[in-house]
Scaffold this motif. Structure first.
Motif, PDB file in Angstrom:
ATOM      1  N   GLU A   6      50.671  47.685  29.503  1.00 43.84           N
ATOM      2  CA  GLU A   6      49.424  47.897  28.758  1.00 43.84           C
ATOM      3  C   GLU A   6      49.692  48.827  27.587  1.00 43.84           C
ATOM      4  OE1 GLU A   6      46.153  48.214  26.973  1.00 43.84           O
ATOM      5  OE2 GLU A   6      46.128  46.850  28.695  1.00 43.84           O
ATOM      6  N   ALA A   7      49.248  48.397  26.396  1.00 41.09           N
ATOM      7  CA  ALA A   7      49.484  49.201  25.194  1.00 41.09           C
ATOM      8  C   ALA A   7      48.662  50.483  25.182  1.00 41.09           C
ATOM      9  CB  ALA A   7      49.168  48.369  23.950  1.00 41.09           C
ATOM     10  N   HIS A  39      49.217  48.269  46.683  1.00 41.64           N
ATOM     11  CA  HIS A  39      49.813  47.058  47.260  1.00 41.64           C
ATOM     12  C   HIS A  39      51.052  46.608  46.491  1.00 41.64           C
ATOM     13  CE1 HIS A  39      45.871  46.989  49.220  1.00 41.64           C
ATOM     14  NE2 HIS A  39      46.425  46.209  50.142  1.00 41.64           N
ATOM     15  N   GLY A  40      51.692  47.556  45.807  1.00 38.11           N
ATOM     16  CA  GLY A  40      53.015  47.285  45.276  1.00 38.11           C
ATOM     17  C   GLY A  40      53.125  46.899  43.818  1.00 38.11           C
ATOM     18  N   VAL A  41      52.004  46.803  43.101  1.00 38.99           N
ATOM     19  CA  VAL A  41      52.057  46.450  41.678  1.00 38.99           C
ATOM     20  C   VAL A  41      52.403  47.697  40.864  1.00 38.99           C
ATOM     21  CG1 VAL A  41      50.734  45.592  39.706  1.00 38.99           C
ATOM     22  CG2 VAL A  41      50.407  44.569  41.972  1.00 38.99           C
ATOM     23  N   SER A  42      53.265  47.542  39.864  1.00 37.96           N
ATOM     24  CA  SER A  42      53.632  48.652  38.985  1.00 37.96           C
ATOM     25  C   SER A  42      52.889  48.534  37.648  1.00 37.96           C
ATOM     26  CB  SER A  42      55.140  48.647  38.718  1.00 37.96           C
ATOM     27  OG  SER A  42      55.867  48.822  39.918  1.00 37.96           O
ATOM     28  N   PHE A  43      52.484  49.676  37.092  1.00 33.68           N
ATOM     29  CA  PHE A  43      51.800  49.723  35.800  1.00 33.68           C
ATOM     30  C   PHE A  43      52.579  50.634  34.858  1.00 33.68           C
ATOM     31  CE2 PHE A  43      48.475  48.210  38.502  1.00 33.68           C
ATOM     32  CZ  PHE A  43      47.565  47.538  37.697  1.00 33.68           C
ATOM     33  N   ALA A  70      46.795  40.812  38.866  1.00 39.56           N
ATOM     34  CA  ALA A  70      47.614  41.758  39.634  1.00 39.56           C
ATOM     35  C   ALA A  70      47.126  41.868  41.068  1.00 39.56           C
ATOM     36  CB  ALA A  70      47.581  43.128  38.952  1.00 39.56           C
ATOM     37  N   LEU A  71      45.808  41.931  41.255  1.00 38.01           N
ATOM     38  CA  LEU A  71      45.259  42.023  42.611  1.00 38.01           C
ATOM     39  C   LEU A  71      45.542  40.758  43.399  1.00 38.01           C
ATOM     40  CD1 LEU A  71      41.851  43.738  41.775  1.00 38.01           C
ATOM     41  CD2 LEU A  71      43.721  44.741  43.103  1.00 38.01           C
ATOM     42  N   ARG A  72      45.485  39.614  42.734  1.00 40.81           N
ATOM     43  CA  ARG A  72      45.730  38.350  43.430  1.00 40.81           C
ATOM     44  C   ARG A  72      47.195  38.237  43.849  1.00 40.81           C
ATOM     45  NH1 ARG A  72      41.657  35.338  45.653  1.00 40.81           N
ATOM     46  NH2 ARG A  72      42.281  33.173  45.899  1.00 40.81           N
TER      47      ARG A  72
END
Length: 496
Positions: free
Chosen positions: A36-37, A244-248, A22-24
């Motif tokens: 993520e469970a 930086h725009g990643v959704s979890f 995700a960071l990359r």
């Protein structure tokens, strides 16, 4: 002119491999969703609570800081910029029966002096040679194997270069770690100490290749203690990726990775709720043994579970508040059994609980020199994490309360023989055995490191990044370059 649609990327699992991917990918413009469970990031870098306190309940040793600095460089930051770290001078303290003790330091000469006092000049000189050789092995493999896509033996030889034949011979792939250590140390206790590095990838030093001596150099290069624990790193990496725009999405268990059938191309993932999330690319950050259960029948057959006899070891992890009496602890302390070979025969040959286990203790409120945090200096209890090795049989065996108590008794008996008494608070503890790890990490039997690194071909038999289905990529400790937090991070980087 029509705009080309963005590639939709789904990462299954927010363990270190998934977080690194995700960071990359953060900031690339592609929409990235991490499913993520569990209810928090980290995977095996998990946190549990006991007695009102938070415990790291997974990996506790942080090394190879350069991996994380490289990972974060693309976001114009570094690990130390994001996480408060202390570099340990004292790597670990080790005890044997009768409270015989040896400290190992980041400084080679300090360790050599300690070994000289412990077992004599010849072993001190042997350690100096061992340190030099472990550094050579690491430097030979760092760019050719560890941080590079998975090679086969011929490709690895080509990467190293046949003009570097002495370096290739120094890898000693056909010798076991235990046998190789006999060339450096006459004292069997030192072979125990350095043989334990095989357990860092869930393996037996009597079967793992001598190449694993490189772990000694990895620790000498730096063991770091994060102020907020290992789980705190996972939390920080999640926040940084989100910035930086990643959704979890947490509590989102993936039941199936869907494909389009004949072309075997990934199209979506289906959640246990029934929701379908479309995806052009999927990075699977889970154990490869779980893949078969997640794929449609036409795709299942190309992935095989790791058979039980090839699994790495599991463990009993006991986290709780305890009063410490006897020998002094540091942040990392190891209490060795009297018969190391019998311990590994029990785990890997007999698939049984060792009668006399080696016990690793992480005193989570202590710094690298053994001092307590100032706020705890006047308290009689502290956070203690204990680990003993067990077979990865958690998919066929449920550990009863009496079995868990027997394991705790065996651990306490070993600690007492080596000089430590733990006065545990029985109402303030958290226990995880192989069946618990199998529930947390399905289809593993509780194996914490994927496949055991037994035999010279083991490192080449782990799957690579590409998942043999178009659009499917693999990350985590069960794939190349192997288990451990830095290695999992590298797998995520390679997948991204």
């Amino acid at each position: 002119m029509n705009k080309k649609p963005e590639t939709r990327i789904v990462i299954v699992g927010a363990g270190m491999g998934g977080l690194a991917a995700a960071l990359r990918l953060a900031g690339t413009g592609a929409p990235v969703l991490v499913l993520e469970a569990a209810d928090a990031p980290g995977g095996k870098m998990r946190e549990v609570r006991a007695g009102g306190q938070a415990f790291d309940a997974g990996p506790t040793v942080l090394t190879m800081k350069w991996v994380f600095d490289d990972l974060l460089a693309g976001l114009n930051t570094s690990l130390e910029d994001e996480v408060a770290l202390t570099k340990a001078d004292l790597l670990a303290r080790h005890y044997w029966s009768g409270a015989a003790t040896l400290d190992l330091f980041a400084d080679v000469e300090k360790s050599a002096d300690a070994i000289g006092s412990f077992s004599g000049r010849d072993d001190a000189d042997g350690y100096r040679r061992f340190a030099a050789d472990s550094r050579r092995v690491f430097e030979t493999l760092k760019d050719t194997f560890i941080s590079a896509p998975r090679p086969n033996p011929v490709a690895l030889s080509n990467r190293i270069g046949f003009h570097r034949l002495p370096d290739m011979l120094a890898l000693r792939p056909f010798s076991t770690l235990w046998a190789a250590l006999g060339d450096y140390f006459s004292d069997p206790r030192l072979r125990q100490l350095f043989g334990r590095y095989a357990t860092y990838c869930g393996s037996s030093p009597f079967s793992a290749p001598a190449t694993l001596m490189l772990v000694a150099h990895v620790e000498q290069a730096g063991v770091w203690i994060p102020e907020n624990g290992m789980h705190g790193i996972a939390r920080r990496f999640q926040a940084l990726a989100e910035d930086h725009g990643v959704s979890f999405r947490f509590g989102a268990r993936v039941d199936q990775i869907q494909t389009d059938g004949p072309a075997r191309t990934v199209t979506a993932v289906r959640l246990s709720s029934g929701e379908v999330v479309e995806a052009d690319k999927v990075i699977f950050n889970g154990d490869v043994s779980a893949l078969g259960d997640l794929l449609a029948p036409q795709a299942k057959k190309i992935f095989k579970d790791v058979p039980e006899k090839k699994r790495s070891q599991s463990a009993l992890v006991a986290c709780g508040m305890a009063a410490v009496q006897g020998v002094p602890l540091t942040h990392h302390t190891v209490f060795f059994s009297d018969d190391y070979e019998a311990e590994f025969q029990a785990v890997f040959r007999d698939r049984a609980t060792p009668r006399d286990p080696t016990v690793y203790v992480c005193a989570q409120d202590r710094d690298g020199s053994g001092g307590l945090r100032p706020a705890l200096s006047d308290q009689d209890r502290e956070r203690i994490y204990c680990l003993m090795n067990l077979p990865a049989d958690g998919d066929r065996h449920s550990y009863s309360t009496s079995e868990l108590e027997q394991c705790l008794t065996a651990m306490d008996r070993r600690l007492a023989k080596n000089g430590l008494m733990l006065l545990r608070d029985g109402d303030a503890r958290d226990l995880t055995a192989p069946d618990g790890f199998n529930t947390l990490f399905p289809a593993t039997g509780g194996a914490l490191y994927g496949q055991a690194s037994h035999g010279w071909m083991a490192s080449f038999s782990r799957p690579g990044t590409k998942g043999r289905l178009a659009g499917l990529y693999l990350a985590g400790g069960s794939v190349h370059p192997g288990p451990g937090i830095p290695m999992a991070a590298l797998s995520g980087k390679l997948a991204a």
